[in-house]
Design a protein around this motif. Structure first.
Motif, PDB file in Angstrom:
ATOM      1  N   HIS A 127       0.855  -1.191   0.000  1.00  0.00           N
ATOM      2  CA  HIS A 127       0.000   0.000   0.000  1.00  0.00           C
ATOM      3  C   HIS A 127       0.888   1.236   0.000  1.00  0.00           C
ATOM      4  CE1 HIS A 127       0.966  -0.924   4.193  1.00  0.00           C
ATOM      5  NE2 HIS A 127       0.902   0.387   4.424  1.00  0.00           N
ATOM      6  N   THR A 128       0.277   2.396  -0.183  1.00  0.00           N
ATOM      7  CA  THR A 128       1.007   3.651  -0.007  1.00  0.00           C
ATOM      8  C   THR A 128       0.314   4.405   1.124  1.00  0.00           C
ATOM      9  OG1 THR A 128      -0.357   4.869  -1.584  1.00  0.00           O
ATOM     10  CG2 THR A 128       1.612   3.772  -2.462  1.00  0.00           C
ATOM     11  N   ASP A 129       1.044   5.276   1.797  1.00  0.00           N
ATOM     12  CA  ASP A 129       0.479   5.899   2.999  1.00  0.00           C
ATOM     13  C   ASP A 129      -0.285   7.191   2.728  1.00  0.00           C
ATOM     14  OD1 ASP A 129       1.211   3.915   4.743  1.00  0.00           O
ATOM     15  OD2 ASP A 129       3.110   4.848   5.301  1.00  0.00           O
ATOM     16  N   ASP A 130      -0.180   7.742   1.510  1.00  0.00           N
ATOM     17  CA  ASP A 130      -0.988   8.947   1.278  1.00  0.00           C
ATOM     18  C   ASP A 130      -2.073   8.727   0.220  1.00  0.00           C
ATOM     19  OD1 ASP A 130       0.313   9.166  -1.144  1.00  0.00           O
ATOM     20  OD2 ASP A 130       1.340  11.052  -0.687  1.00  0.00           O
ATOM     21  N   SER A 131      -2.423   7.434  -0.010  1.00  0.00           N
ATOM     22  CA  SER A 131      -3.432   7.144  -1.046  1.00  0.00           C
ATOM     23  C   SER A 131      -4.839   7.527  -0.605  1.00  0.00           C
ATOM     24  CB  SER A 131      -3.399   5.665  -1.405  1.00  0.00           C
ATOM     25  OG  SER A 131      -3.629   4.906  -0.247  1.00  0.00           O
ATOM     26  N   ASP A 168      -0.876   5.382 -12.098  1.00  0.00           N
ATOM     27  CA  ASP A 168      -1.961   4.488 -11.672  1.00  0.00           C
ATOM     28  C   ASP A 168      -1.498   3.064 -11.415  1.00  0.00           C
ATOM     29  OD1 ASP A 168      -3.730   6.474 -11.904  1.00  0.00           O
ATOM     30  OD2 ASP A 168      -4.444   5.921 -13.908  1.00  0.00           O
ATOM     31  N   ARG A 169      -0.288   2.772 -11.815  1.00  0.00           N
ATOM     32  CA  ARG A 169       0.188   1.385 -11.757  1.00  0.00           C
ATOM     33  C   ARG A 169       0.074   0.794 -10.348  1.00  0.00           C
ATOM     34  NH1 ARG A 169       6.436   0.000 -13.083  1.00  0.00           N
ATOM     35  NH2 ARG A 169       6.457  -2.075 -12.132  1.00  0.00           N
ATOM     36  N   LEU A 170      -0.374  -0.469 -10.291  1.00  0.00           N
ATOM     37  CA  LEU A 170      -0.454  -1.183  -9.010  1.00  0.00           C
ATOM     38  C   LEU A 170       0.604  -2.274  -9.000  1.00  0.00           C
ATOM     39  CD1 LEU A 170      -4.334  -1.727  -8.827  1.00  0.00           C
ATOM     40  CD2 LEU A 170      -2.982   0.069  -7.727  1.00  0.00           C
TER      41      LEU A 170
END
Ligand SMILES: O=C(O)CCC(=O)C(=O)O
Length: 280
Positions: free
Chosen positions: A136-140, A180-182
């Motif tokens: 995950h990312t923390d500012d999403s 946008d890449r996951l």
């Protein structure tokens, strides 16, 4: 003395009369060191800051937080074999240097506007048998499209050594610039191996997650996260932190808890500086 306001430009300055903006202790760090840290951070999305805490500081943290560890996580994200302590500032003073270490502040000073905020402070203890946390990312949770500058940043501090198999944080190097890449199943997740007393500092846009703990011992860590001063922090510190605690912590921490103003008016209380709440 009241500041003069005759144009919109003046509104971006410090309008406070009594409680002027306070300087971050990040300024005590040799600029050459801070700039080298920043260059690595911008290139890779993370930088490891080694051996910032003394064995005595680590022992104090351990002595204070171990008795507070209790239940395990409530969902896959918190981790069913992971223990967390929230609201850490209200429970111990031993973790304060995690929050306001000058080497960390020197980076935050260069990334964000003055009076950036503490967004989260948490103890994370990953127990043996825990599986890898989802990346995950923390500012999403701030709904602003990527690619973009990070809106926040995080540190994860090793209280135990972080090894390749004890749940060290996994990062995807370079993913801070993705749009946008996951990350896929085969994402290049790699553990941050570092000795106790070190921290990994990463941008809020970097993909990462807690690692699987395949060892026989728990992995104790703390995370402190920060955000721009015009955003809502994850933890509502102004609601949760009693004023006696606010008086006890350093001026750096006080400012980052929200006892500060993002010009011209964000953070005010009844039209006044929030520090007035701390007056006798
Ligand atoms: O504990 C770790 O290493 C990372 C945990 C994390 O990223 C989180 O819980 O948001």
């Amino acid at each position: 003395m009241a500041a003069e306001v005759s144009s919109i430009v003046d509104l971006a300055g410090d309008l406070a009369g009594t409680y002027r903006r306070t300087e971050s202790s990040g300024r005590t760090v040799d600029p050459a060191i801070a700039e080298a840290d920043l260059a690595a951070l911008r290139r890779d999305g993370y930088v490891i800051l080694e051996n910032l805490l003394t064995p005595q500081q680590l022992a104090e943290i351990r002595a204070d937080v171990l008795p507070l560890l209790a239940r395990t996580g409530r969902n896959d994200f918190e981790g069913h074999a992971t223990q967390r302590i929230y609201s850490v500032l209200n429970k111990t003073r031993s973790c304060d240097r995690i929050v306001d270490h000058p080497r960390v502040l020197a980076l935050l000073d260069r990334l964000f506007l003055p009076n950036y905020l503490l967004s989260m402070l948490q103890v994370i203890n990953i127990l043996p048998g825990e599986s890898a946390q989802m990346l995950h990312t923390d500012d999403s949770f701030y709904p602003i499209p990527r690619p973009r500058a990070a809106l926040g940043a995080a540190t994860i501090w090793a209280v135990d050594d972080f090894t390749a198999d004890n749940g060290a944080t996994d990062i995807v190097a370079g993913s801070h610039v993705w749009g946008d890449r996951l990350p896929g199943e085969d994402a290049e997740r790699a553990p941050v191996v570092m000795p106790a007393g070190s921290c990994v500092f990463f941008l809020g846009t970097l993909w990462h997650g807690g690692g699987a703990n395949r060892s026989a011992d728990p992995r104790l860590a703390l995370t402190a996260q920060y955000c721009e001063p015009w955003l809502r922090p994850q933890e509502a510190f102004t609601l949760s932190t009693p004023r006696e605690v606010v008086r006890e912590v350093s001026e750096d921490i006080r400012r980052m808890l929200g006892y500060s103003i993002h010009p011209p008016f964000i953070g005010q209380v009844d039209g006044m500086h929030p520090k007035r709440l701390l007056e006798p």
